[in-house]
Design an enzyme around this catalytic site. Structure first.
Site, short mmCIF file in Angstrom:
data_model
loop_
_atom_site.label_atom_id
_atom_site.label_comp_id
_atom_site.label_asym_id
_atom_site.label_seq_id
_atom_site.Cartn_x
_atom_site.Cartn_y
_atom_site.Cartn_z
N TYR A 177 62.56 8.15 5.73
CA TYR A 177 61.75 7.92 6.94
C TYR A 177 60.73 6.82 6.72
O TYR A 177 60.35 6.12 7.65
CB TYR A 177 61.06 9.23 7.34
CG TYR A 177 60.76 9.36 8.80
CD1 TYR A 177 61.70 9.06 9.77
CD2 TYR A 177 59.53 9.83 9.22
CE1 TYR A 177 61.42 9.21 11.11
CE2 TYR A 177 59.24 9.99 10.57
CZ TYR A 177 60.19 9.68 11.50
OH TYR A 177 59.91 9.83 12.84
N LYS B 132 53.88 7.42 12.20
CA LYS B 132 53.64 8.71 12.86
C LYS B 132 52.29 9.30 12.45
O LYS B 132 51.61 9.95 13.25
CB LYS B 132 54.76 9.69 12.53
CG LYS B 132 56.09 9.36 13.21
CD LYS B 132 56.00 9.42 14.72
CE LYS B 132 57.37 9.24 15.36
NZ LYS B 132 57.30 9.23 16.84
#
Length: 264
Positions: free
Chosen positions: A153, A160
Site C-alpha cells: 500500500y 490516508k
C-alpha cells in the site's frame, strides 16, 4: 427509512459500478436523497454508470487537482440544486511507482499526486462546495486503516494518514456551522482501484476474513455504503472528527492463531 429524505448529496469519484461511491449513491437514493455526481476523465463512462442508479442524476466534471474546476464547482452544481446537505469524498490516486513495494524508490514526483488527490482534496472539495453546503451538513470521506503499514500500500497509506488528519482539522474549523466531517474506514473491497495495487492480490495477503470476528466479504459493498449514508444523515448530529470502521471488526483484533478460515 428515508434517512436522507429532502436532502441533496454531492457524490464524488463515481467511475464504475464496482466502487463504494456508486453503491453509496444507490443507497442514498433508496433513502430519499437527491444526488449530483462528479466524475473525472472518462465522463461518458461516468454518465453511463450514473444511468445504472435507480433514478437519473446529473453529472458534473471535477478534477480535484484543477483550480479552475474547483473554483467553478459550486456554480456548476448550483445549476442542478440550490443547496447541498452532504458530500461523499471518494477520490484517491497514487502512481504505480508509489505502490506495490516502491516505497523506498518512489520520488517526490510520484508521491506528490498521491498526497494531493488522496488527502488534500478532502479540504479542496469541501471548500469548493461550501457556498452550497447547508449548516448541519455531513462530509464523509473514505479511508483505509492508516494506523499500520500494509503490504504494497506504501505511499497511499501515508496519504490516508494525511486524510485522517485532514478530516480532524476540517471538523475543527467547520464545527461552528454544525458541519460534521467523518471518515469510513472500510475493509478491503474488490474495487477496480484495489486490483491495481501491486500484485493485485491485496485482499488475500491481508487475510482479512480470517481476522475479522464478523467475517468479511470483499465483494459486499452494502455495509460500507450504509455507514456512509448513516453519517450523511441526521442520525449522528454530535459525531465529527471520527473514523467509523466497517471492516468486520478486523481493526480491533490482533492475529488469531487457529481462527477458522471463512470462505470469501
Amino acid at each position: 427509512m428515508d434517512l436522507l429524505k429532502g436532502k441533496t448529496i454531492l457524490v464524488t469519484g463515481v467511475l464504475t459500478t464496482n466502487s463504494i461511491a456508486f453503491h453509496t449513491a444507490r443507497v442514498a437514493q433508496e433513502q430519499g436523497a437527491g444526488l449530483v455526481l462528479t466524475g473525472f476523465g472518462r465522463m461518458s463512462l461516468v454518465e453511463r454508470v450514473a444511468r445504472r442508479l435507480p433514478q437519473p442524476v446529473p453529472v458534473v466534471e471535477l478534477d480535484v487537482t484543477d483550480r479552475e474546476q474547483l473554483a467553478s464547482l459550486a456554480a456548476r452544481v448550483g445549476e442542478h440544486t440550490d443547496r447541498l446537505d452532504g458530500v461523499l469524498h471518494s477520490v484517491a490516486f497514487a502512481p504505480q511507482a508509489a505502490l506495490g513495494g516502491g516505497f523506498m524508490t518512489a520520488e517526490w514526483e510520484d508521491v506528490a499526486p498521491a498526497v494531493q488527490v488522496s488527502a488534500y482534496s478532502l479540504q479542496a472539495v469541501t471548500r469548493a462546495a461550501l457556498p452550497l453546503l447547508a449548516d448541519g451538513s455531513g462530509i464523509v470521506g473514505l479511508d483505509f486503516d492508516a494506523s499500520r503499514a500494509w503490504y504494497e500500500y506504501d505511499w497511499m497509506g501515508v496519504a490516508k494518514a494525511g486524510l485522517e488528519s485532514c478530516a480532524r482539522y476540517l471538523a475543527s474549523y467547520l464545527g461552528e456551522r454544525g458541519i460534521r466531517v467523518n471518515l469510513v474506514a472500510a475493509g478491503p473491497l474488490r474495487t477496480t482501484a484495489a486490483a491495481s495495487i501491486g500484485s493485485g492480490d491485496f485482499h488475500e495477503v491481508v487475510e482479512w476474513n480470517q481476522r475479522a470476528p464478523l467475517g468479511w466479504d470483499g465483494a459486499r459493498f452494502e455495509p460500507v455504503a450504509r455507514a456512509c449514508v448513516a453519517l450523511l444523515s441526521d442520525w449522528f448530529p454530535a459525531t465529527t472528527g471520527e473514523i467509523v470502521h466497517v471492516d468486520g471488526g478486523a481493526h480491533a483484533i490482533g492475529d488469531r492463531p487457529g481462527a477458522p478460515k471463512r470462505a470469501v
